[in-house]
Design a protein around this motif. Structure first.
Motif, PDB file in Angstrom:
ATOM      1  N   ILE A 277     -60.155 -18.193  22.747  1.00  0.00           N
ATOM      2  CA  ILE A 277     -59.719 -18.967  23.793  1.00  0.00           C
ATOM      3  C   ILE A 277     -59.114 -18.340  25.204  1.00  0.00           C
ATOM      4  O   ILE A 277     -58.247 -17.483  24.905  1.00  0.00           O
ATOM      5  CB  ILE A 277     -58.610 -20.055  23.168  1.00  0.00           C
ATOM      6  N   PRO A 278     -59.502 -18.569  26.195  1.00  0.00           N
ATOM      7  CA  PRO A 278     -58.795 -18.267  27.459  1.00  0.00           C
ATOM      8  C   PRO A 278     -57.260 -18.209  27.491  1.00  0.00           C
ATOM      9  O   PRO A 278     -56.759 -19.377  27.141  1.00  0.00           O
ATOM     10  CB  PRO A 278     -59.376 -18.949  28.769  1.00  0.00           C
ATOM     11  N   HIS A 279     -56.611 -17.359  27.972  1.00  0.00           N
ATOM     12  CA  HIS A 279     -55.123 -17.297  28.012  1.00  0.00           C
ATOM     13  C   HIS A 279     -54.573 -18.466  28.532  1.00  0.00           C
ATOM     14  O   HIS A 279     -53.432 -19.028  28.352  1.00  0.00           O
ATOM     15  CB  HIS A 279     -54.675 -16.117  28.557  1.00  0.00           C
ATOM     16  N   GLU A 280     -55.384 -18.879  30.002  1.00  0.00           N
ATOM     17  CA  GLU A 280     -54.799 -20.121  30.635  1.00  0.00           C
ATOM     18  C   GLU A 280     -54.647 -21.482  29.697  1.00  0.00           C
ATOM     19  O   GLU A 280     -53.780 -22.145  29.690  1.00  0.00           O
ATOM     20  CB  GLU A 280     -56.029 -20.337  31.625  1.00  0.00           C
ATOM     21  N   ILE A 281     -55.685 -21.539  28.785  1.00  0.00           N
ATOM     22  CA  ILE A 281     -55.710 -22.627  27.886  1.00  0.00           C
ATOM     23  C   ILE A 281     -54.519 -22.376  26.827  1.00  0.00           C
ATOM     24  O   ILE A 281     -53.680 -23.409  26.471  1.00  0.00           O
ATOM     25  CB  ILE A 281     -57.033 -22.958  27.199  1.00  0.00           C
ATOM     26  N   LEU A 282     -54.457 -21.314  26.130  1.00  0.00           N
ATOM     27  CA  LEU A 282     -53.638 -20.727  25.162  1.00  0.00           C
ATOM     28  C   LEU A 282     -52.186 -21.003  25.662  1.00  0.00           C
ATOM     29  O   LEU A 282     -51.077 -21.608  25.053  1.00  0.00           O
ATOM     30  CB  LEU A 282     -53.609 -19.277  24.620  1.00  0.00           C
ATOM     31  N   ASP A 283     -51.791 -20.685  26.958  1.00  0.00           N
ATOM     32  CA  ASP A 283     -50.600 -20.778  27.779  1.00  0.00           C
ATOM     33  C   ASP A 283     -50.068 -22.349  27.594  1.00  0.00           C
ATOM     34  O   ASP A 283     -49.068 -22.850  27.400  1.00  0.00           O
ATOM     35  CB  ASP A 283     -50.608 -20.188  28.903  1.00  0.00           C
ATOM     36  N   LYS A 284     -51.070 -23.074  28.099  1.00  0.00           N
ATOM     37  CA  LYS A 284     -50.934 -24.567  28.174  1.00  0.00           C
ATOM     38  C   LYS A 284     -50.761 -25.275  26.894  1.00  0.00           C
ATOM     39  O   LYS A 284     -49.688 -25.986  26.894  1.00  0.00           O
ATOM     40  CB  LYS A 284     -52.177 -25.166  28.703  1.00  0.00           C
ATOM     41  N   ILE A 285     -51.261 -24.843  25.932  1.00  0.00           N
ATOM     42  CA  ILE A 285     -51.219 -25.290  24.546  1.00  0.00           C
ATOM     43  C   ILE A 285     -49.680 -24.970  24.151  1.00  0.00           C
ATOM     44  O   ILE A 285     -48.950 -25.620  23.561  1.00  0.00           O
ATOM     45  CB  ILE A 285     -52.004 -24.855  23.716  1.00  0.00           C
ATOM     46  N   SER A 286     -49.440 -23.705  24.321  1.00  0.00           N
ATOM     47  CA  SER A 286     -48.066 -23.239  23.859  1.00  0.00           C
ATOM     48  C   SER A 286     -46.936 -23.847  24.744  1.00  0.00           C
ATOM     49  O   SER A 286     -45.868 -24.524  23.833  1.00  0.00           O
ATOM     50  CB  SER A 286     -48.043 -21.621  24.223  1.00  0.00           C
ATOM     51  N   THR A 287     -47.000 -24.161  25.948  1.00  0.00           N
ATOM     52  CA  THR A 287     -45.986 -24.864  26.557  1.00  0.00           C
ATOM     53  C   THR A 287     -45.879 -26.010  26.335  1.00  0.00           C
ATOM     54  O   THR A 287     -44.639 -26.842  26.199  1.00  0.00           O
ATOM     55  CB  THR A 287     -46.010 -24.502  28.196  1.00  0.00           C
ATOM     56  N   ARG A 288     -46.951 -26.746  26.083  1.00  0.00           N
ATOM     57  CA  ARG A 288     -46.825 -28.343  25.665  1.00  0.00           C
ATOM     58  C   ARG A 288     -46.164 -28.812  24.439  1.00  0.00           C
ATOM     59  O   ARG A 288     -45.468 -29.416  24.173  1.00  0.00           O
ATOM     60  CB  ARG A 288     -48.356 -29.030  25.852  1.00  0.00           C
ATOM     61  N   ILE A 289     -46.472 -27.601  23.267  1.00  0.00           N
ATOM     62  CA  ILE A 289     -45.875 -27.815  21.963  1.00  0.00           C
ATOM     63  C   ILE A 289     -44.534 -27.583  22.206  1.00  0.00           C
ATOM     64  O   ILE A 289     -43.680 -28.313  21.597  1.00  0.00           O
ATOM     65  CB  ILE A 289     -46.652 -26.816  21.007  1.00  0.00           C
ATOM     66  N   THR A 290     -43.922 -26.550  22.751  1.00  0.00           N
ATOM     67  CA  THR A 290     -42.500 -26.280  22.853  1.00  0.00           C
ATOM     68  C   THR A 290     -42.019 -27.482  23.695  1.00  0.00           C
ATOM     69  O   THR A 290     -40.664 -27.681  23.245  1.00  0.00           O
ATOM     70  CB  THR A 290     -42.112 -24.882  23.262  1.00  0.00           C
ATOM     71  N   ASN A 291     -42.707 -27.845  24.571  1.00  0.00           N
ATOM     72  CA  ASN A 291     -41.965 -28.972  25.683  1.00  0.00           C
ATOM     73  C   ASN A 291     -41.977 -30.285  24.758  1.00  0.00           C
ATOM     74  O   ASN A 291     -40.682 -30.932  24.752  1.00  0.00           O
ATOM     75  CB  ASN A 291     -42.867 -29.237  26.654  1.00  0.00           C
ATOM     76  N   THR A 292     -43.016 -30.672  24.180  1.00  0.00           N
ATOM     77  CA  THR A 292     -42.927 -31.921  23.211  1.00  0.00           C
ATOM     78  C   THR A 292     -41.985 -31.887  21.873  1.00  0.00           C
ATOM     79  O   THR A 292     -41.331 -32.636  21.578  1.00  0.00           O
ATOM     80  CB  THR A 292     -44.240 -31.910  22.850  1.00  0.00           C
TER      81      THR A 292
END
Lengths: 315, 315
Positions: A277-292
């Motif tokens: 998975i491209p890092h761009e997507i991983l970073d997005k998932i990670s940030t959304r999880i910790t924000n939510t």
């Protein structure tokens, strides 16, 4: 070539002859059990009782959608919300095998109760050919115990009816189309549900966390696929690790759970590669999880293990 | 411009005047403590006693190399292998703060013992300016407790001597060059060592595992940097998670530890981004770790958390 119409007519006719009395089907909302339920319902009408159990370890909105689907299909069904009971029985249980066993047994007990109340004699199952044929040559029982919630018990004294037993997935899809069944095909999901995606004790709080995290992973990956940033993985989900890792909340240190993202490409039945998975997507998932999940989760990791040596699920 | 030669001569002279008797230095092999030890050794010769403690939580070959370096520099030194004692004192301890405290206190006790035996009156430390000036404006004590093994205690009644106190890293490097000190600059390393890279109980077995895993991460990343596959991260290491996850060994299920890889780019003192290491490299690291630690580790994850909300180290 496979003739869906012919198969449908023949199956309804033979189910009608075979089933003398009431029959039960465990309804998951997946394509196999849905097609199977529709065929049996056409054959024996309200004598087919579909049972759906919300164990508390279902994916986001899953049981709600299953209920809607059973309504739409006009099935005679029992919808059983057993989540509170499940959480109670799994309190303090950390051993993976014990967790699976408790979940499977509870599922069976719920079915037994319905079967007894309704004086049911038949059990309809949406087993298809790949469920019992495996390249590895394993025994059928072993495989089923992986895929179903412990399977359904032999000592229930129900006659097993498996109308899709000789079919492959593509053929089931053709039948669904011919029957005009609009059931979205979600990725395969382990029988014990999200409980095996919570390492250690599967509490209600943790079930809520992993349900949200799994949804975010599915949602972001499916968006990325739609935007052509990546191709669809074979399986993709989240796992809750019961370790508290330190994080920063404003100025202070705070301890939170760790969420692991798992996404794999299947090469064949026995081996997988983790998805690039491209890092761009991983970073997005990670940030959304910790924000939510701000107060609960402060660290996200990506599983970079192939199979072997790792399995797809963690437990 | 900074004049290294001048600084060296002046410092040797002033150390010679200031230190009346024996002095102690905690020798880590890092550039700061090495430069500091060489200067003090030139000033007071064998009256400077360098002490290195192998806590059992050092990186691969670290203590061995430190010993070689102290030999090469002709220092009067005490090399203390306290690893067995450390493992014993940390038995059963899982709380991160307690772990840090025990490690720090033990370090101090070892120093006290040497100081008493040798009738030492001075403590030489390689503190440099960034150690006590921080953009965040935190108090010095707070910072030191992050970087050193609990610092050295005030109640040791030793006079503190800090000859590099006004220097920045570049200036220390210039001095090292002028002194012909060939000490490789490894990335910064937390005081309690690998113990904070083992979540939960820091047993001898786990220390051995994480030591190997950290080495593989460093080795593969440095190779990839050399081959121009990526640029050098700010910090990169491994963390052992004390969860047992299922894996496949031949035909059977086997439970093993999880290793998490951490690699970050520092944006400023307070925030970091996780490194976008190419999957090709991540895959290589993952496979090498599970191959090398076959019976112990069957899953590797990559930490995709930025700071905030995660910290660089996990504990």
């Amino acid at each position: 070539m496979f003739n869906a119409e012919k198969f449908i007519n023949q199956t309804i006719e033979s189910l009608n002859k075979e089933i003398k009395g009431k029959a039960l089907i465990a309804f998951s909302g997946g394509i196999d059990s849905t097609v199977c339920a529709v065929l049996a319902n056409r054959a024996i009408k309200e004598d087919l009782i579909a049972v759906h159990v919300d164990t508390g370890y279902m994916r986001k909105d899953e049981s709600k959608n299953v209920k809607k689907l059973m309504d739409k299909l006009n099935l005679n069904y029992r919808f059983i919300d057993a989540s509170k009971e499940y959480y109670k029985e799994l309190k303090g249980i950390t051993d993976p095998e014990e967790k699976r066993k408790i979940i499977g047994e509870k599922f069976i007990r719920i079915f037994e109760k319905v079967a007894k109340q309704e004086k049911i004699k038949y059990l309809v199952q949406g087993t298809i050919a790949p469920d019992w044929i495996e390249s590895g040559g394993q025994l059928r029982d072993t495989i089923k115990s992986h895929h179903n919630v412990g399977g359904l018990p032999k000592d229930m004294n129900l006659k097993l009816v498996e109308p899709l037993r000789d079919l492959y997935k593509d053929e089931v899809r053709e039948i669904a189309k011919a029957l005009k069944i609009d059931c979205s095909e979600r990725q395969s999901f382990p029988g014990p549900g999200l409980a095996v995606r919570i390492i250690g004790e599967a509490t209600a709080e943790r079930a809520e966390i992993i349900r949200k995290a799994c949804f975010i992973v599915e949602d972001e990956i499916e968006k990325a696929v739609k935007n052509k940033k990546m191709s669809i993985p074979w399986q993709y989900f989240a796992v809750l690790l019961p370790i508290k890792s330190v994080g920063v909340h404003g100025d202070r240190r705070a301890y939170g759970y760790v969420i692991s993202i798992r996404s794999v490409e299947s090469l064949d039945a026995m081996t997988c590669n983790y998805s690039n998975i491209p890092h761009e997507i991983l970073d997005k998932i990670s940030t959304r999880i910790t924000n939510t999940l701000k107060d609960k989760v402060n660290r996200v990791v990506y599983d970079i293990t192939n199979k072997p040596p790792g399995t797809v699920e963690w437990e």
